[in-house]
Structure formats: structure tokens, C-alpha cells
Write an enzyme that holds these catalytic residues in place. Structure first.
Site, short mmCIF file in Angstrom:
data_model
loop_
_atom_site.label_atom_id
_atom_site.label_comp_id
_atom_site.label_asym_id
_atom_site.label_seq_id
_atom_site.Cartn_x
_atom_site.Cartn_y
_atom_site.Cartn_z
N ALA A 69 93.77 -44.97 28.18
CA ALA A 69 94.23 -43.80 27.43
C ALA A 69 93.19 -43.44 26.39
O ALA A 69 92.24 -44.20 26.16
CB ALA A 69 95.56 -44.09 26.74
N LYS A 70 93.32 -42.32 25.77
CA LYS A 70 92.47 -41.96 24.63
C LYS A 70 93.16 -40.86 23.86
O LYS A 70 94.02 -40.16 24.40
CB LYS A 70 91.10 -41.45 25.13
CG LYS A 70 89.99 -41.65 24.13
CD LYS A 70 89.53 -43.08 24.11
CE LYS A 70 88.41 -43.32 23.12
NZ LYS A 70 87.81 -44.64 23.30
N GLY A 71 92.78 -40.71 22.60
CA GLY A 71 93.35 -39.64 21.80
C GLY A 71 92.32 -39.14 20.81
O GLY A 71 91.28 -39.77 20.61
N VAL A 129 95.97 -38.66 25.82
CA VAL A 129 95.91 -38.60 27.29
C VAL A 129 96.03 -40.02 27.83
O VAL A 129 95.31 -40.92 27.40
CB VAL A 129 94.58 -37.97 27.77
CG1 VAL A 129 94.44 -38.09 29.29
CG2 VAL A 129 94.49 -36.51 27.35
#
Ligand code: NAD
Length: 420
Positions: free
Chosen positions: A108-110, A63
Site C-alpha cells: 500500500a502507499k499513501g 492506495v
């Protein structure tokens, strides 16, 4: 604790924080609404061949919350509880964090929903490489740069970098940060988040006119962030009275023999009570210990309205992202507990990730001393800016940090304008 965690949606917490900060910001409501949404979300379901020959399907997320100030930046987490809203919240916090320390990154992050503790190294490698391929259209040094988070590490970053480089046909070290030094990682990156937590805690102690020598510190979590933070406090003469992992921890009111405790954890993957003054302690009990500094350094939503009334720490420095709910925040404020919020306290990680990215782009290698010197200056300056907002507007440190971070992102968005 996990049962309680499941009930709290971190993305709702993150959006509530925007509403709280908005009262002190002069930002167009439409723009605030934009900031409550993520920019881009990718959900992938992908197969991995396991060691026993079977095929298992995993679900992963990447994201990007906002890229108005620079490329998206944020870690990748491997944990059974990873879901879209958690990744959205973590991405949003990354945006504010990069802005608070004023580095040119977005957020962002995942993550992949998995239990790496039950997987072999080969399985983790295969899952990492396939996940990288699945999200590769979002990644790149100018686009989106992952880093380690819960249950990922420099080795995982090496696999991501290798897979992405194979896809491109040439080495792209700047696609991830937190890599091994041998592959273009930065000196000082592994320790950066913990060091940042300690630097901001020292500033908080100075502000409250309390000494570091003999200060009682309790640390929840002893991974990258918790472990490094505890070691540095110990070296500075503080007494680390408790430390834990996902199964619980150890407590000694006179101070733990930290070297032995961490060595034991590294060797046997668990804590072992060896001294008669040491007792086992649950994660819930650890948070409620009578101490000077409490460091939540594990997962989100650990301090809620249920346990906040029982928290006895004088200072909470948030190593973890999102460990405190908005309801708990109000209770902590009423109790006069000084909170150094996550988007400030743990920003040392993204700061040295930025240094790593800069070194990769410029093909330079900085000394550890240079990295630590720059990190210290940025953390101290950011702490001072947040404290000044907190004092001038008479608002808690978290609201002040959000005002600073959201304000910078909103201004960048306003200046860029809305295309077309
Ligand atoms: P890690 O995987 O190195 O360590 C996680 C630690 O949390 C481990 O000790 C684990 O045993 C413990 N843990 C897991 N579940 C727990 C539970 N239910 N209760 C108590 N402890 C539990 O991860 P990390 O990189 O140290 O990340 C910890 C926190 O710090 C996360 O919130 C992460 O998002 C945040 N953070 C990490 C970085 C970084 O550079 N690694 C930067 C900023 C913020």
C-alpha cells in the site's frame, strides 16, 4: 530535475516492469492483468485550519495494491508532487518488496499533496490528524499499516496512531510502524532501511570481489535513508565522496568529513562548504560521479535514458523507490553496471516494520541486537535468492527480484482462488 520527473509516470514504469518479468514467469495472463491493477484507492479532499486562521483544502490518497499475502503495508508521503499514479506505483512496489523478503504483508502507499517545508508543526499535525480520520476506514493492524516515507517521520506516525486510537477508544500501536520507541516503536527501525541498503551493497561488493575499505560512495538525498546509509558506509571505512539534499550537495573526491557535513545540515538545514577540497555539486552532477557505489536515496525517476549513458558508478544500490526508469535500466545493463534494485536494497525498512508490528501484536520488546541480527539474516537470504535467479536465468538483478516477488504474489493469489 523536477521538470524531467514530471514527464515520467511512475505507474507506467511499474507496469512495464511486470511485462519484463512476465517473460520469465509461468503466470496466467489474467492473473498478471489483475496484478497490474490496484485493489482499492481512496482520494480525499479535506480542510485544515491554518495558523493564520484561513482554511486550506488538501488532497490525499491511500492506495492498497494487493493483500493476498497479508495486510496492506506502506508509507505515507508529504510532497507537492504526490499524485494518484505515483501512489499507485509506490503501492505496487511495496507488494513486490514484501514478497521479495518473504514477509506476510501486501502493498500500500499513501500521500498528501502539500509542501511541509512551508507549514508549521501545528499545521502538519492538524493535516495529519484530519487525513488519518479521512482514510481511517482503510487502516488497522489487520488491514493496512502506514509507515514514514518522504517528509514524514516518527512524530507524524505518533499523530496517526493517536488519532486512530481516539477513534477506536483504545490504544492501537500496531496501526502504524516507524513510531517513536516510547509509543511501541521498534529499536532499530529508524536505521533499518539504510542498514539494509548497506547490507545488500556489501553483498554486491563481495560478489564483484571489491573491498569496502576506500570504496567511493555517492549518496543522493540525506534524509532517513540517505543519511543513515552514508553514516554506515563511513563507519565501515568507505569514502563518502558526495551527498545531497533537494537543493544540491557537497563533493570531495578524497571523502567528505561526514560527521561535520551531516551536523551542519541538521543545524542549518543546508550544506555549507567549509574545506577547500569541498565543492558544491548539483544532484545531476552527483549521479554522474566516478564512484564505486551510487545510492539514489531521494525520489523516483532520477536515472533516465538521458543521463544513464553518463553514469560511471560500478554498483547502484537503490535506497529510493523507483529511481531508475526501464529505459535507463537497459542502458545500465549494457554498461555492465550492477544494480541492486529498490525492492531488494531498501526492503530493510519494511522488514523491521514487520518486526515492529509483530512486537506490537505480541506485546513484546526485542533488543536492538535481536532486530539487527534478524534484519541481516533476512536481507542476506533475500539477496542470495535474487542473485541465484539472476545467474540461473541470466537476467539483471531487478528482473530477478521482480520474478521472485511477482511469482510469490501470483502463487498466493492462485492458491486462494477467485471468489466466489
Ligand atoms: P526523507 O524525507 O527522510 O528524505 C528525503 C531526502 O530526499 C531529503 O534529504 C531531501 O532533501 C531529498 N530530496 C527531496 N527532493 C529531492 C530532489 N528533488 N533531489 C534530490 N534530493 C531530494 O525520506 P526518506 O524516508 O529518506 O525516503 C527517501 C527515499 O527512500 C524515497 O524514495 C522513499 O520512498 C524511499 N524509502 C524510504 C523508506 C523509509 O523507511 N523511510 C523505506 C524504503 C524506501
Amino acid at each position: 530535475m523536477n521538470a524531467e520527473r514530471e514527464k515520467i509516470n511512475s505507474f507506467e514504469v511499474a507496469k512495464k516492469q511486470i511485462d519484463i518479468a512476465a517473460k520469465y514467469l509461468n503466470v496466467d495472463p489474467g492473473l498478471l492483468e489483475k496484478l497490474k491493477h490496484t485493489k482499492r484507492e481512496l482520494i480525499v479532499h479535506f480542510p485544515v485550519k491554518m495558523d493564520d486562521g484561513t482554511v486550506k483544502v488538501f488532497t490525499g490518497y491511500r492506495v492498497q495494491h494487493d493483500v493476498s499475502r497479508g495486510p496492506a503495508k506502506g508509507g505515507i508521503r508529504y510532497h507537492p508532487d504526490v499524485d494518484l499514479d505515483e501512489v499507485r506505483a509506490l503501492a505496487m512496489w511495496m507488494t513486490w518488496k514484501s514478497a521479495v523478503v518473504n514477509i506476510p504483508f501486501g502493498g500500500a502507499k499513501g500521500g498528501v499533496q502539500c509542501n511541509p517545508k512551508e507549514m508549521s508543526l501545528h499545521e502538519i499535525e492538524h493535516m495529519t490528524r484530519r487525513f488519518t480520520w479521512e482514510i481511517s476506514m482503510m487502516l488497522g493492524p489487520e488491514q493496512d499499516i502506514p509507515a514514514p516515507d518522504v517528509y514524514t517521520n516518527p512524530q507524524v506516525m505518533a499523530w496517526i496512531m493517536d488519532t486512530f486510537s481516539i477513534l477506536k477508544g483504545y490504544s492501537v500501536p500496531g496501526v502504524v510502524t516507524g513510531k517513536p520507541i516510547e509509543l511501541g516503536g521498534s529499536l532499530g527501525r529508524f536505521e533499518a532501511t539504510g542498514r539494509g541498503v548497506v547490507i545488500t551493497s556489501l553483498e554486491a561488493l563481495k560478489y564483484l570481489k571489491k573491498p569496502i575499505e576506500g570504496a567511493k560512495v555517492a549518496v543522493q538525498g540525506c534524509g532517513n535513508v540517505g543519511g543513515v546509509t552514508a553514516k554506515h558506509f563511513d563507519r565501515l571505512g568507505a569514502k563518502v565522496i558526495a551527498i545531497s539534499d533537494s537543493k544540491g550537495g557537497l563533493y570531495n573526491e578524497k571523502g567528505l568529513d561526514l560527521e561535520r557535513v551531516l551536523d551542519c545540515k541538521a543545524r542549518y538545514a543546508c550544506f555549507v562548504c567549509e574545506k577547500k577540497e569541498e565543492t558544491e555539486i548539483s544532484n545531476e552532477e552527483l549521479l554522474e560521479l566516478d564512484c564505486d557505489i551510487l545510492i539514489p536515496a531521494a525520489l523516483e525517476n532520477q536515472i533516465t535514458e538521458k543521463n544513464a549513458p553518463r553514469i560511471r558508478a560500478k554498483i547502484i544500490a537503490e535506497g529510493a523507490n523507483g529511481p531508475t526508469t526501464t529505459e535507463a535500466d537497459e542502458i545500465l545493463n549494457d554498461k555492465g553496471i550492477f544494480v541492486v534494485p529498490d525492492i531488494l536494497a531498501n526492503a530493510g525498512g519494511v522488514t523491521v516494520s514487520y518486526f515492529e508490528w509483530v512486537q506490537n501484536l505480541q506485546e513484546l520488546l526485542w533488543s536492538e541486537e535481536e532486530v539487527l541480527d534478524r534484519l541481516t539474516r533476512i536481507m542476506q537470504r533475500s539477496y542470495k535468492e535474487v542473485l541465484e535467479i539472476s545467474l540461473s536465468k541470466k537476467i539483471p538483478m531487478r528482473t530477478a527480484a521482480l520474478v521472485l516477488g511477482i511469482g510469490r504474489v501470483a502463487e498466493a493469489t492462485r492458491l486462494r482462488g477467485i471468489y466466489p
